[in-house]
Write a protein that holds these residues in place. Structure first.
Motif, PDB file in Angstrom:
ATOM      1  N   UNK A   8      31.952  28.777  42.051  1.00  0.00           N
ATOM      2  CA  UNK A   8      31.354  29.949  42.703  1.00  0.00           C
ATOM      3  C   UNK A   8      32.355  31.097  42.676  1.00  0.00           C
ATOM      4  N   UNK A   9      31.863  32.281  42.383  1.00  0.00           N
ATOM      5  CA  UNK A   9      32.713  33.457  42.267  1.00  0.00           C
ATOM      6  C   UNK A   9      33.594  33.653  43.487  1.00  0.00           C
ATOM      7  N   UNK A  10      33.018  33.528  44.673  1.00  0.00           N
ATOM      8  CA  UNK A  10      33.774  33.771  45.905  1.00  0.00           C
ATOM      9  C   UNK A  10      34.863  32.733  46.160  1.00  0.00           C
ATOM     10  N   UNK A  11      34.865  31.637  45.406  1.00  0.00           N
ATOM     11  CA  UNK A  11      35.900  30.612  45.551  1.00  0.00           C
ATOM     12  C   UNK A  11      37.056  30.789  44.570  1.00  0.00           C
ATOM     13  N   UNK A  17      41.971  38.183  44.039  1.00  0.00           N
ATOM     14  CA  UNK A  17      43.126  39.017  43.702  1.00  0.00           C
ATOM     15  C   UNK A  17      42.700  40.337  43.073  1.00  0.00           C
ATOM     16  N   UNK A  18      41.747  40.292  42.163  1.00  0.00           N
ATOM     17  CA  UNK A  18      41.283  41.515  41.492  1.00  0.00           C
ATOM     18  C   UNK A  18      40.597  42.449  42.481  1.00  0.00           C
ATOM     19  N   UNK A  19      39.749  41.920  43.326  1.00  0.00           N
ATOM     20  CA  UNK A  19      39.056  42.792  44.277  1.00  0.00           C
ATOM     21  C   UNK A  19      40.014  43.335  45.327  1.00  0.00           C
ATOM     22  N   UNK A  20      40.994  42.542  45.733  1.00  0.00           N
ATOM     23  CA  UNK A  20      41.995  43.031  46.684  1.00  0.00           C
ATOM     24  C   UNK A  20      42.825  44.142  46.063  1.00  0.00           C
ATOM     25  N   UNK A  21      43.219  43.985  44.811  1.00  0.00           N
ATOM     26  CA  UNK A  21      44.007  45.023  44.131  1.00  0.00           C
ATOM     27  C   UNK A  21      43.210  46.324  44.034  1.00  0.00           C
ATOM     28  N   UNK A  22      41.961  46.215  43.664  1.00  0.00           N
ATOM     29  CA  UNK A  22      41.111  47.410  43.562  1.00  0.00           C
ATOM     30  C   UNK A  22      40.952  48.080  44.924  1.00  0.00           C
TER      31      UNK A  22
END
Length: 145
Positions: A8-11, A17-22
């Motif tokens: 699952x994507x959310x796991x 990491x990518x969404x946090x960086x953005x």
């Protein structure tokens, strides 16, 4: 996490990491805009405010980037009058990058950046420090085979 949702994507660590960086770069954007800096340019200035002059290779290593990535950032910052590149005495092949008086003056304005970004993220100082330390530990880890 069960075996049925392991993909699952959310796991996924990579997705977090990518969404946090953005998200963090988006938090910095409006804070850095009045300083005339992009996030990557801000990182270059931070490294040089810590120690200058530095060669392009030294600067790239400090930023964990390739020199080819850092070079255009340095050129833009030089065009803004924040940096200057000069040949290293005794080694004409090496260009030293140093902060100008204008760049040093910008540092005084940048002192407000961390508090403003922290306010935009909603994290406490302790939470931000714990997150930074966990990410630094992760970034320094070597993947196992």
């Amino acid at each position: 996490m069960t075996t049925t949702d392991i993909l699952a994507l959310e796991n996924q660590l990579c997705f977090a990491a990518v969404t946090a960086a953005r998200t963090i770069v988006q938090a910095y954007r409006p804070v850095l805009e009045p300083l005339g800096l992009t996030h990557p340019q801000y990182l270059v200035m931070l490294a040089l405010w810590e120690r200058d002059p530095r060669s392009l290779g030294e600067l790239a290593a400090a930023l964990a980037l390739e020199p080819a990535t850092v070079s255009p950032l340095v050129k833009r910052l030089e065009a803004q009058g924040l940096l200057v590149r000069t040949r290293r005495p005794g080694d004409e092949r090496t260009l030293d990058i140093a902060v100008t008086d204008t760049g040093r003056a910008l540092r005084a304005q940048a002192l407000e950046v961390p508090a403003q970004v922290l306010a935009r993220t909603g994290l406490t100082v302790d939470e931000a420090v714990a997150l930074r330390d966990a990410l630094a530990r992760f970034a320094g880890a070597k993947p196992t085979a």
